[in-house]
Enzyme design. Structure first.
Site, PDB file in Angstrom:
ATOM      1  N   THR A  41       0.826  -1.306  -0.072  1.00 48.45           N
ATOM      2  CA  THR A  41      -0.044   0.003  -0.032  1.00 48.45           C
ATOM      3  C   THR A  41       0.905   1.398  -0.082  1.00 48.45           C
ATOM      4  O   THR A  41       0.459   2.137  -0.818  1.00 48.45           O
ATOM      5  CB  THR A  41      -0.909   0.066   1.306  1.00 48.45           C
ATOM      6  OG1 THR A  41      -1.708  -1.341   1.097  1.00 48.45           O
ATOM      7  CG2 THR A  41      -1.915   1.317   1.283  1.00 48.45           C
TER       8      THR A  41
ATOM      9  N   ASP B 273       9.873  -7.884   4.682  1.00 48.36           N
ATOM     10  CA  ASP B 273       9.785  -6.799   5.609  1.00 48.36           C
ATOM     11  C   ASP B 273       9.504  -7.601   7.130  1.00 48.36           C
ATOM     12  O   ASP B 273      10.074  -7.074   8.165  1.00 48.36           O
ATOM     13  CB  ASP B 273       8.215  -6.263   5.485  1.00 48.36           C
ATOM     14  CG  ASP B 273       7.093  -7.021   5.021  1.00 48.36           C
ATOM     15  OD1 ASP B 273       7.339  -8.465   4.832  1.00 48.36           O
ATOM     16  OD2 ASP B 273       6.286  -6.705   4.751  1.00 48.36           O
TER      17      ASP B 273
ATOM     18  N   TYR C  53      11.712 -21.305   8.789  1.00 49.65           N
ATOM     19  CA  TYR C  53      11.190 -21.525   7.349  1.00 49.65           C
ATOM     20  C   TYR C  53      12.201 -22.281   6.561  1.00 49.65           C
ATOM     21  O   TYR C  53      13.623 -21.959   6.693  1.00 49.65           O
ATOM     22  CB  TYR C  53      10.940 -20.222   6.439  1.00 49.65           C
ATOM     23  CG  TYR C  53       9.588 -19.667   6.635  1.00 49.65           C
ATOM     24  CD1 TYR C  53       8.965 -19.426   7.754  1.00 49.65           C
ATOM     25  CD2 TYR C  53       8.954 -18.926   5.452  1.00 49.65           C
ATOM     26  CE1 TYR C  53       7.864 -18.848   7.995  1.00 49.65           C
ATOM     27  CE2 TYR C  53       7.770 -18.232   5.897  1.00 49.65           C
ATOM     28  CZ  TYR C  53       7.256 -18.369   7.083  1.00 49.65           C
ATOM     29  OH  TYR C  53       5.828 -17.852   7.103  1.00 49.65           O
TER      30      TYR C  53
ATOM     31  N   SER D  70      -0.963  -3.973   5.478  1.00 49.47           N
ATOM     32  CA  SER D  70      -2.010  -4.601   4.498  1.00 49.47           C
ATOM     33  C   SER D  70      -2.534  -5.770   5.151  1.00 49.47           C
ATOM     34  O   SER D  70      -3.717  -6.130   5.166  1.00 49.47           O
ATOM     35  CB  SER D  70      -1.506  -4.598   3.219  1.00 49.47           C
ATOM     36  OG  SER D  70      -1.388  -3.464   2.608  1.00 49.47           O
TER      37      SER D  70
END
Length: 239
Positions: free
Chosen positions: A10, A99, A90, A122
């Protein structure tokens, strides 16, 4: 002069840093990058450090701009298996948004230990890092705007950056109010669960960022609000 850039889905947020001190900052809608870059960017910079989750088209635009204006190659942060004391949970680190990774690096190194990072952008992301730097895992749920748009496009109130004075959770008496207040209810329930599970000294290691981070912090009444947390992580990722 260093220019740090955090490109989200955004908003693009930026700041200039010289000798470790922030000189200027700003933001603009990411979609505007197709026509112009922020006019406030300085005439000269030595380095450009970037966190980008907006995709390869935006990355190409920034690369071309930096080369043309400052004759420099921007440095793009990437998610890694391990950096600055943090170990990623991960199996394929590239599947984690950079981010989130940068926010964890910044929070862990600021807290010097275990921390919880909540990024209300977002999407709302919640990540936990243990005392030894091991990422325990996290959660991703739609942010306030995405929840609103998914239920009632162009009807429900726009909720990004709203103040706590506008925050209502009473049962709505028409559809728009029911949607808006229901989203508020879910947001507050998430905030209460996170803060309830953190107690004592760990509440000081709650790091909050993102466009709706101010609202989360106001509701929680605890934790630390770091609007630049992702950009702070650029130092730990890129030096």
């Amino acid at each position: 002069m260093i220019l740090d850039i955090d490109v989200g889905n955004t908003l693009l947020k930026w700041r200039t840093v010289e000798a470790g001190v922030v000189q200027d900052r700003g933001r603009c809608p990411t979609k505007e990058l197709t026509t112009a870059m922020p006019a406030q960017w300085p005439a000269q910079v030595e380095r450009v450090r970037i966190s980008n989750v907006a995709g390869p088209v935006v990355a190409s635009l920034l690369l071309a701009y930096c080369e043309a204006r400052w004759n420099c190659q921007p440095e793009f942060a990437v998610t890694r298996h391990q950096a600055a004391g943090v170990t990623n949970s991960y199996s394929d680190p590239s599947r984690m948004g950079v981010d989130r990774w940068l926010a964890m690096l910044a929070a862990f190194n600021d807290s010097n230990g275990a921390c919880c990072v909540v990024d209300c952008g977002s999407a709302i992301t919640v990540d936990y890092v243990e005392q030894d730097g091991q990422h325990r895992g996290g959660f991703i749920i739609p942010g306030l705007r995405l929840m609103s748009e998914s239920l009632q496009r162009n009807t429900a109130e726009v909720l990004v950056d709203r103040s706590i004075e506008q925050f209502k959770t009473a049962p709505g008496q028409h559809t728009s109010a029911a949607v808006a207040h229901g989203i508020n209810f879910a947001f507050q329930a998430l905030q209460e669960k996170i803060t309830r599970e953190l107690d004592g000294d760990s509440l000081d290691a709650l790091y909050i960022t993102g466009g709706d981070g101010v609202l989360f912090h106001q509701l929680a009444g605890v934790g630390q609000l770091h609007p630049d947390l992702v950009m702070e992580g650029l130092h730990w990722s890129l030096g």
